[in-house]
Scaffold this motif. Structure first.
Motif, PDB file in Angstrom:
ATOM      1  N   GLN A   1      -6.562 -20.346 -29.280  1.00 45.30           N
ATOM      2  CA  GLN A   1      -6.359 -19.210 -30.177  1.00 45.30           C
ATOM      3  C   GLN A   1      -7.018 -19.437 -31.524  1.00 45.30           C
ATOM      4  O   GLN A   1      -7.458 -18.496 -32.165  1.00 45.30           O
ATOM      5  CB  GLN A   1      -4.864 -18.999 -30.423  1.00 45.30           C
ATOM      6  N   SER A   2      -7.045 -20.702 -31.959  1.00 48.11           N
ATOM      7  CA  SER A   2      -7.536 -20.949 -33.315  1.00 48.11           C
ATOM      8  C   SER A   2      -9.015 -20.608 -33.457  1.00 48.11           C
ATOM      9  O   SER A   2      -9.444 -20.141 -34.503  1.00 48.11           O
ATOM     10  CB  SER A   2      -7.259 -22.388 -33.736  1.00 48.11           C
TER      11      SER A   2
ATOM     12  N   LEU B   1      -9.056 -16.952 -33.828  1.00 49.74           N
ATOM     13  CA  LEU B   1      -8.507 -16.621 -35.144  1.00 49.74           C
ATOM     14  C   LEU B   1      -9.535 -16.852 -36.250  1.00 49.74           C
ATOM     15  O   LEU B   1      -9.782 -15.978 -37.090  1.00 49.74           O
ATOM     16  CB  LEU B   1      -7.245 -17.457 -35.416  1.00 49.74           C
TER      17      LEU B   1
ATOM     18  N   ARG C   1      -7.257 -23.142 -46.917  1.00 47.69           N
ATOM     19  CA  ARG C   1      -8.185 -23.463 -45.827  1.00 47.69           C
ATOM     20  C   ARG C   1      -9.608 -23.419 -46.375  1.00 47.69           C
ATOM     21  O   ARG C   1      -9.986 -22.448 -47.034  1.00 47.69           O
ATOM     22  CB  ARG C   1      -8.079 -22.428 -44.701  1.00 47.69           C
TER      23      ARG C   1
ATOM     24  N   ARG D   1      -3.567 -19.607 -46.042  1.00 46.29           N
ATOM     25  CA  ARG D   1      -2.538 -19.240 -45.070  1.00 46.29           C
ATOM     26  C   ARG D   1      -1.227 -19.195 -45.824  1.00 46.29           C
ATOM     27  O   ARG D   1      -0.955 -20.096 -46.626  1.00 46.29           O
ATOM     28  CB  ARG D   1      -2.409 -20.291 -43.967  1.00 46.29           C
TER      29      ARG D   1
END
Ligand SMILES: Nc1nc2c(ncn2[C@@H]2O[C@H](COP(=O)(O)OP(=O)(O)O)[C@@H](O)[C@H]2O)c(=O)[nH]1
Lengths: 372, 277
Positions: free
Chosen positions: B128-129, B132, B165, B195
């Protein structure tokens, strides 16, 4: 409760190889819920200790009974007081490793008391513990039967929490201005056909009632509270820490960063002020250049116009007019900001008296300050 | 050490007598954080996972901005292995709240070669990352709100509420920004992002208590029957298809399996916190 709360995580931490930052842990007893911000002792990571301390109600400083107070213990006690923690507890750990524990404990706690009393805590206490054996953590033990005070957990269950103690003048830093227009209304909110302008924020201190007179700073415009809105509807009164939306009766110009204050007791309005700062960044302070100051919802440019003194945390002596500040320095300074700020002294208000310093090229948070 | 007020206890010395519980404190903190993101960042995604934590964050956002519509884009990173109830739930919320929804799928990342599975049965969650990070740069988000909590795992326990990030989407746990008081620094350079975890300080139990107090609807699968839970650090963790069933398959000594109805604790009487005029 078993001790894994305090020690289990540390094993995992070593595996992860990140032993440098605050680890937050959560537990509850029938009396209370707790958040532990377990922060490193190492001098290099003082900023992480301050991160944990800044939101804490009480500080527990751990020392090794074999080594007694360290410079870091004193620095942490100093910083705990600096961020306004009213009570500090010295946990003298590893009591299982010393002979004549009573004498060792008495010496360390006496030394600590005399150091900490100079810092102005409301209350300073010490407990002899052995985290390894669990002595005086939750239950008392035979081994330390000469100690008759509370265990660590008893102490934590009884110590006052900050929310219970607060009072003070009404202060409401405006976080956001909300206008209902252009179809940005929440469907089903009941505000579809209404004209609406409100000010969102969290009450920093005091309380507010509908009808009360307030003043908006720095402009100085006066108004009355026309309504206090929450997602559950309008309320008559809101208390400290409540996140609400304020409605005012007058059409005043308000933006993020303004401070709504009780009309009867207004804060200071200045563009130059004294503060005590803790420098966090690897890169030393350059007093020739401007930094950004974030104070409530405002971010302004500011310069360090005077470096008054640096604190030697070991002796509490003040070194006059240091040339610069390096990582972990604690110093009395004067700041000059580009715009007028509305603030209180930190001792009177932990929200309106606090700021952080941001380096606008790296965007790093390089220091934190409390207004004197 | 931070002490939240005791559930349901009146604070002495508080003349107004307004009740202030630990859930009130946690909710107020989360609302402050959500408003701060909206004020400091210009293009914000709220991550939808289909789980209870993201349902709680969605509810908090609704309450934080009321009566304004939630000023964020709802983003769903779709693994392609969703329950139909979850998708129906998502679409209903989006419609009800008038939200903008973007869906990016791991399946697309596999098709266009950004993600390579070793075989078809490999779980997609870890990938998923990639999807994302691609979505963040494609859509130019400067902040992403997630429902992660610090009590979930040990590395999480160290993450800031506003967690920086870099331009590669990476978290550097050894070099986090200090986070002092509630003065959150969300400044980023182009390509970087923040985030944000508004329920960092909530425990599993707090989440379930809040769901009950707010009557937050969850996808059906959470409520189908008396369910099994595992006891973990004093919290009851319901075992659903969305939590790891491995705990049940291989129960260790630490996790005790019991069966309880969903009502985990007595509801707090919602007394006079809100007094309608
Ligand atoms: N004998 C003894 N050892 C302890 C006690 N508390 C902690 N330790 C040990 O001291 C070492 C360092 O502890 P740790 O909690 O990691 O310290 P930190 O680095 O200050 O967080 C570990 O090996 C622990 O097992 C105690 O009360 N007695």
């Amino acid at each position: 409760m078993d001790l894994s709360l305090l020690t289990d995580g540390l094993l995992a931490e070593r595996e992860q190889g990140i032993t440098i930052d605050v680890a937050y842990r959560y537990f509850a007893t029938p009396a209370r819920k707790f958040i532990i911000g377990d922060s490193p002792g190492h001098a290099q990571y003082t900023r992480n200790m301050v991160t944990a301390a800044s939101t804490a109600d009480v500080a527990i400083l751990l020392v090794d009974a074999r080594h007694g107070l360290q410079v870091q213990t004193r620095r942490h006690a100093y910083l705990a007081r600096w961020v306004g923690i009213p009570r500090v507890m010295l946990a003298v750990n590893k009591m299982d490793l010393v002979d004549d524990g009573r004498q060792v404990f008495d010496d360390i706690s006496e030394q600590f008391n005399s150091f900490a009393s100079e810092l102005g805590f409301d209350e300073v206490s010490s407990i002899p513990v052995s985290a390894l054996r669990g002595d005086n953590v939750v239950e008392r033990s035979h081994a330390l039967d000469w100690y008759s005070g509370p265990t660590l957990l008893q102490y934590l269950e009884a110590v006052p929490a900050r929310h219970d103690e607060q009072a003070g003048r009404f202060r409401f830093p405006v976080q956001r201005v909300v206008r209902i227009a252009d179809g940005n209304v929440q469907p089903g909110s009941g505000y579809e056909d209404k004209q609406f302008r409100g000010y969102q924020g969290t009450i920093a201190s005091g309380s507010v009632c509908v009808g009360e007179e307030v003043v908006v700073l720095p402009s100085g415009a006066k108004a009355k509270v026309a309504g206090i809105l929450t997602a559950d509807g309008e309320i008559d009164e809101a208390i400290t820490d409540a996140a609400v939306t304020l409605l005012l009766d007058a059409d005043v110009d308000i933006s993020r960063g303004d401070l709504v204050s009780a009309a009867a007791a207004v804060p200071y309005l200045r563009n130059e002020f004294d503060a005590e700062v803790c420098w966090f960044d690897q890169q030393p302070l350059d007093s020739l250049r401007p930094y950004l100051i974030k104070h409530g919802g405002t971010t302004v440019r500011a310069r360090f116009s005077l470096l008054r003194h640096r604190v030697d945390v070991d002796t509490l002596k003040l070194e006059k007019n240091p040339a610069s500040l390096v990582m972990n320095d604690i110093a009395g300074v004067r700041l000059r900001s580009q715009r007028t700020l509305a603030f209180d002294a930190y001792r009177d208000n932990r929200v309106t008296g606090a700021f952080i310093v941001i380096d606008d090229t790296s965007n790093r948070t390089v220091a934190a300050g409390t207004i004197s | 050490m931070n002490m939240l007020s005791e559930p349901g206890r009146f604070n002495e010395g508080d003349v107004s007598g307004i009740d202030w519980s630990h859930l009130d404190a946690l909710e107020a903190e989360a609302i402050f954080i959500l408003r701060e993101v909206a004020a400091q960042c210009s293009n914000v995604a709220l991550l939808f996972s289909g789980g209870k934590d993201s349902a709680v964050v969605l509810r908090l956002a609704k309450r934080a901005f009321f009566p304004e519509r939630i000023p964020f884009t709802l983003m769903h990173i779709d693994t392609g292995h969703n329950f139909p109830e979850v998708i129906a739930f998502r679409d209903r919320i989006v419609k009800e709240r008038g939200l903008r929804l973007v869906v990016r799928s791991v399946g697309d990342s596999i098709r266009n070669g950004r993600v390579r599975l070793r075989d078809e049965s490999e779980p997609r969650n870890p990938h998923q990352s990639v999807t994302l990070l691609d979505a963040i740069s494609e859509l130019g988000f400067d902040a992403c709100i997630g429902g992660a909590r610090r009590d979930e795992e040990k590395a999480r326990a160290k993450e800031r509420i506003f967690s920086f990030r870099d331009e590669f989407g990476q978290w550097d746990p050894k070099n986090q920004r200090p986070e002092i008081w509630s003065l959150y620094n969300a400044r980023v350079a182009p390509g970087e992002n923040i985030r944000v975890f508004p329920i960092s300080n909530w425990t599993e139990l707090d989440v379930w208590q809040y769901i009950r107090r707010q009557r937050i609807p969850l996808p059906e699968l959470y409520f189908s029957h008396r369910r099994q839970v595992v006891r973990r650090n004093g919290s009851l963790v319901p075992v659903t298809d969305l939590t790891s069933p491995r705990r049940l398959v291989m129960p260790s000594k630490k996790y005790k399996c019991v069966s309880v109805p969903l009502a985990i604790s007595p509801a707090r009487p919602r007394s006079n916190r809100v007094r309608p005029r």
